[in-house]
Design a protein around this motif. Structure first.
Motif, PDB file in Angstrom:
ATOM      1  N   VAL A 111       0.846  -1.202   0.000  1.00  0.00           N
ATOM      2  CA  VAL A 111       0.000   0.000   0.000  1.00  0.00           C
ATOM      3  C   VAL A 111       0.882   1.254   0.000  1.00  0.00           C
ATOM      4  O   VAL A 111       0.564   2.248  -0.675  1.00  0.00           O
ATOM      5  CB  VAL A 111      -0.983  -0.044   1.193  1.00  0.00           C
ATOM      6  N   ALA A 112       2.016   1.201   0.718  1.00  0.00           N
ATOM      7  CA  ALA A 112       2.929   2.357   0.726  1.00  0.00           C
ATOM      8  C   ALA A 112       3.460   2.619  -0.680  1.00  0.00           C
ATOM      9  O   ALA A 112       3.618   3.780  -1.102  1.00  0.00           O
ATOM     10  CB  ALA A 112       4.082   2.098   1.692  1.00  0.00           C
ATOM     11  N   TRP A 113       3.718   1.551  -1.409  1.00  0.00           N
ATOM     12  CA  TRP A 113       4.203   1.693  -2.789  1.00  0.00           C
ATOM     13  C   TRP A 113       3.138   2.375  -3.657  1.00  0.00           C
ATOM     14  O   TRP A 113       3.427   3.336  -4.383  1.00  0.00           O
ATOM     15  CB  TRP A 113       4.559   0.305  -3.335  1.00  0.00           C
ATOM     16  N   LEU A 114       1.888   1.918  -3.544  1.00  0.00           N
ATOM     17  CA  LEU A 114       0.801   2.548  -4.315  1.00  0.00           C
ATOM     18  C   LEU A 114       0.662   4.016  -3.913  1.00  0.00           C
ATOM     19  O   LEU A 114       0.418   4.897  -4.744  1.00  0.00           O
ATOM     20  CB  LEU A 114      -0.521   1.800  -4.087  1.00  0.00           C
ATOM     21  N   GLY A 118       1.344   7.710  -6.043  1.00  0.00           N
ATOM     22  CA  GLY A 118       0.339   8.768  -6.174  1.00  0.00           C
ATOM     23  C   GLY A 118      -1.069   8.247  -6.412  1.00  0.00           C
ATOM     24  O   GLY A 118      -1.895   8.964  -6.997  1.00  0.00           O
ATOM     25  N   LEU A 119      -1.354   7.023  -5.983  1.00  0.00           N
ATOM     26  CA  LEU A 119      -2.708   6.491  -6.188  1.00  0.00           C
ATOM     27  C   LEU A 119      -3.739   7.432  -5.580  1.00  0.00           C
ATOM     28  O   LEU A 119      -3.568   7.934  -4.462  1.00  0.00           O
ATOM     29  CB  LEU A 119      -2.839   5.089  -5.580  1.00  0.00           C
ATOM     30  N   ASP A 120      -4.797   7.649  -6.321  1.00  0.00           N
ATOM     31  CA  ASP A 120      -5.833   8.609  -5.923  1.00  0.00           C
ATOM     32  C   ASP A 120      -6.838   7.896  -5.005  1.00  0.00           C
ATOM     33  O   ASP A 120      -7.893   7.446  -5.437  1.00  0.00           O
ATOM     34  CB  ASP A 120      -6.520   9.121  -7.208  1.00  0.00           C
ATOM     35  N   TRP A 121      -6.477   7.816  -3.710  1.00  0.00           N
ATOM     36  CA  TRP A 121      -7.321   7.080  -2.759  1.00  0.00           C
ATOM     37  C   TRP A 121      -8.671   7.774  -2.586  1.00  0.00           C
ATOM     38  O   TRP A 121      -8.743   9.004  -2.543  1.00  0.00           O
ATOM     39  CB  TRP A 121      -6.658   7.001  -1.374  1.00  0.00           C
ATOM     40  N   GLU A 152      -3.925   2.562 -13.212  1.00  0.00           N
ATOM     41  CA  GLU A 152      -3.429   3.854 -13.716  1.00  0.00           C
ATOM     42  C   GLU A 152      -2.054   4.222 -13.156  1.00  0.00           C
ATOM     43  O   GLU A 152      -1.354   5.034 -13.756  1.00  0.00           O
ATOM     44  CB  GLU A 152      -4.439   4.965 -13.401  1.00  0.00           C
ATOM     45  N   VAL A 153      -1.681   3.652 -12.018  1.00  0.00           N
ATOM     46  CA  VAL A 153      -0.310   3.920 -11.553  1.00  0.00           C
ATOM     47  C   VAL A 153       0.662   2.812 -11.965  1.00  0.00           C
ATOM     48  O   VAL A 153       1.855   3.083 -12.150  1.00  0.00           O
ATOM     49  CB  VAL A 153      -0.235   4.178 -10.016  1.00  0.00           C
ATOM     50  N   LEU A 154       0.181   1.579 -12.124  1.00  0.00           N
ATOM     51  CA  LEU A 154       1.107   0.483 -12.449  1.00  0.00           C
ATOM     52  C   LEU A 154       1.418   0.367 -13.938  1.00  0.00           C
ATOM     53  O   LEU A 154       2.567   0.115 -14.318  1.00  0.00           O
ATOM     54  CB  LEU A 154       0.533  -0.863 -11.978  1.00  0.00           C
ATOM     55  N   VAL A 155       0.388   0.521 -14.776  1.00  0.00           N
ATOM     56  CA  VAL A 155       0.626   0.293 -16.206  1.00  0.00           C
ATOM     57  C   VAL A 155       1.663   1.270 -16.774  1.00  0.00           C
ATOM     58  O   VAL A 155       2.556   0.845 -17.527  1.00  0.00           O
ATOM     59  CB  VAL A 155      -0.712   0.291 -16.984  1.00  0.00           C
TER      60      VAL A 155
END
Ligand SMILES: Cc1cc2nc3c(=O)[nH]c(=O)nc-3n(C[C@H](O)[C@H](O)[C@H](O)COP(=O)(O)OP(=O)(O)OC[C@H]3O[C@@H](n4cnc5c(N)ncnc54)[C@H](O)[C@@H]3O)c2cc1C
Length: 484
Positions: A111-114, A118-121, A152-155
């Motif tokens: 979760v820290a990595w996401l 910049g994952l939009d939680w 959207e953050v991984l791809v």
């Protein structure tokens, strides 16, 4: 033929070679490939679909982890040990305790990595989700665009590695078999959209090709013969499981299958259901109808407030199939039952679509649906009599607005549905695929739903415990020491 990248050598245009072959560019495959590439491995990723992302395109996107920034900011004290203990409580100890402990240990950095990416939680997270068996503290998070927020953050990270030539991405290649020589898995065989065969040689093969929720035969085999109905990715054919079994891998069949309540098979015979048809509408729409099984008996308490209790009740219904039954008076008075089926679409479905039956008598309704006529007549008579006398409902139902008396009568066939595969490949702590207890198959690893939902969720749906470990175990496989 898909494009080969420069990081691998092509064998006269017929094949590729790499240090690591990742089969499936979804939730587990993306981090496996990204982190293997960052370690300097020559990575080849073969993917059946045209694009990367897998189930992240449609999943709810709940991830769970303890001791995160998002929890700290809300003053929530939590730990991986408490997370694992909570899973043991929720599942009654039916999940694999060692793997649960590992998944909970790895979850916070996932979760820290996401978070770093910049994952939009969604600002409502972390929360306790009550649609599933609830955790004791808020430790579930999701993006504003559900799992698409994760994609959207991984791809883009994945695409950057492809652009840099560290990953060769081969979309449109479907795994057909693994190669095993002198005991070691040495790569895999694929077929492309034009039916041409391809081969990829690799020192290590990582199976991240997802589950088998689009394979009715394998589903029945691994789930006590139960019929498949669900809404998963069409690519989830279980090809990775079957290829691994063909080279000696052990499979763990499902022991505790848990369905979602209700779904209409559409198109008929497809084994697929649409989420919008899910009639489990409590508490938004208390049911006016009754739900009967093929014997005509009430299948379960229709207004059961606890979703998990209802899911468990459905496992005791024959074939996990039930019909929602009502009459013309209820049709006129009740709010819409199936929002996706109304107006002309519904009119066209009656007595043409096999799930939709309308008849002038209960006997004719039973005959057209295959429900036992005597059972249905007795159930409706008892239902009506209890409403008239005010006797309590034998199943404890509270919402009983109207009897079922006025023709025509209606029945809509529903199934227990599934979004995930319960059984999977047997692996050890390092996600090495086993051919016998304690005996890994050299060169073969696996992560994600191919390991089966039950490994970490046992007899329950545990919040976030599919996506989070798929990401975490995928990443771990890509990192130092395990893969090569
Ligand atoms: C509607 C829905 C909602 C969900 N919600 C949640 C949730 O909120 N939280 C949670 O924890 N879990 C959830 N899940 C489950 C979770 O999303 C999955 O278990 C997880 O994403 C699976 O990851 P994976 O990497 O194993 O598979 P996938 O992400 O499905 O990736 C597998 C990839 O392999 C490819 N592939 C398949 N066959 C082949 C082949 N023969 N050759 C080459 N490539 C192949 C596929 O095209 C795909 O890209 C949900 C599932 C669904 C369907």
């Amino acid at each position: 033929m898909p494009d080969g990248g420069e990081a691998v050598t092509s064998e006269a245009g017929t094949g590729w070679q790499g240090d690591v072959l990742v089969v499936g560019a979804g939730t587990a495959g993306l981090p496996a490939a990204i982190f293997a590439a960052r370690r300097g491995a020559r990575v080849v990723v073969a993917e059946a679909e045209a694009t990367a992302g897998g189930t992240l395109r449609r999943a709810a996107g709940h991830v769970s982890a303890a001791g995160t920034r998002l929890q700290r900011e809300k003053g929530i004290a939590d730990s991986p040990e408490a997370h694992a203990a909570d899973i043991a409580r929720i599942t009654g100890g039916t999940a694999d305790a060692e793997m649960v402990a590992l998944a909970c240990e790895l979850a916070p950095r996932t979760v820290a990595w996401l978070d770093e990416l910049g994952l939009d939680w969604d600002p409502a997270s972390p929360a306790i989700l009550h649609a599933l068996e609830a955790y004791a503290v808020p430790r579930t998070y999701w993006g504003r665009k559900r799992a698409v927020s994760i994609a959207e953050v991984l791809v883009p990270l994945f695409e950057a590695e492809v652009a840099a030539g560290r990953i060769t991405f081969l979309p449109g290649l479907r795994l057909t078999a693994l190669d095993r020589a002198a005991g070691v898995v040495t790569g895999a065989r694929f077929i492309d959209a034009e039916g041409r065969a391809h081969r990829i040689d690799a020192a290590q093969t990582v199976l991240t090709s997802g589950g088998y929720t689009a394979n009715p035969t394998l589903f029945a085999e691994l789930t006590h013969g139960l019929p498949l109905c669900g809404g998963a990715e069409p690519a989830n054919t279980g090809a990775g499981l079957l290829a691994a079994r063909a080279v000696g891998a052990m499979l763990r069949p499902a022991r505790h299958f848990l369905p979602h309540v209700g779904g209409i098979e559409d198109p008929p015979g497809s084994h697929r259901t649409a989420r919008a048809d899910n009639p489990a509408l409590m508490p938004e729409r208390p049911p006016w109808e009754i739900w009967v099984d093929r014997n005509g008996a009430r299948a379960m308490r229709e207004d059961e407030p606890d979703r998990v209790t209802q899911q468990k009740a459905l496992t005791r219904v024959p074939d996990m199939t039930f019909w929602i039954v009502w009459d013309d008076a209820i049709a006129a008075a009740a709010p819409t039952l199936l929002p996706a089926w109304r107006g002309a679409r519904l009119d066209a479905a009656w007595n043409r679509h096999p799930a939709f039956t309308r008849a002038d008598s209960l006997k004719a309704l039973a005959s057209a649906t295959g429900i036992d006529p005597a059972g249905l007549a007795a159930t409706v008579a008892a239902w009506n009599a209890a409403l008239e006398t005010g006797a309590p409902d034998p199943l404890g139902r509270q919402h009983r607005p109207m009897p079922i008396v006025q023709p025509p009568f209606f029945a809509v066939k529903n199934h227990g549905t599934t979004a995930t595969s319960s059984g999977g490949l047997a692996v050890d702590r390092d996600c090495r695929v086993l051919e016998a207890p304690g005996r890994p198959i050299p060169g073969l690893h696996a992560a994600g739903e191919i390991l089966g939902r039950e490994l970490l969720s046992g007899n329950a749906f545990v919040g976030g415990m599919s996506i989070t470990p798929a990401l975490a175990f995928g990443r771990r496989l890509g990192e130092a020491g395990l893969v090569w």
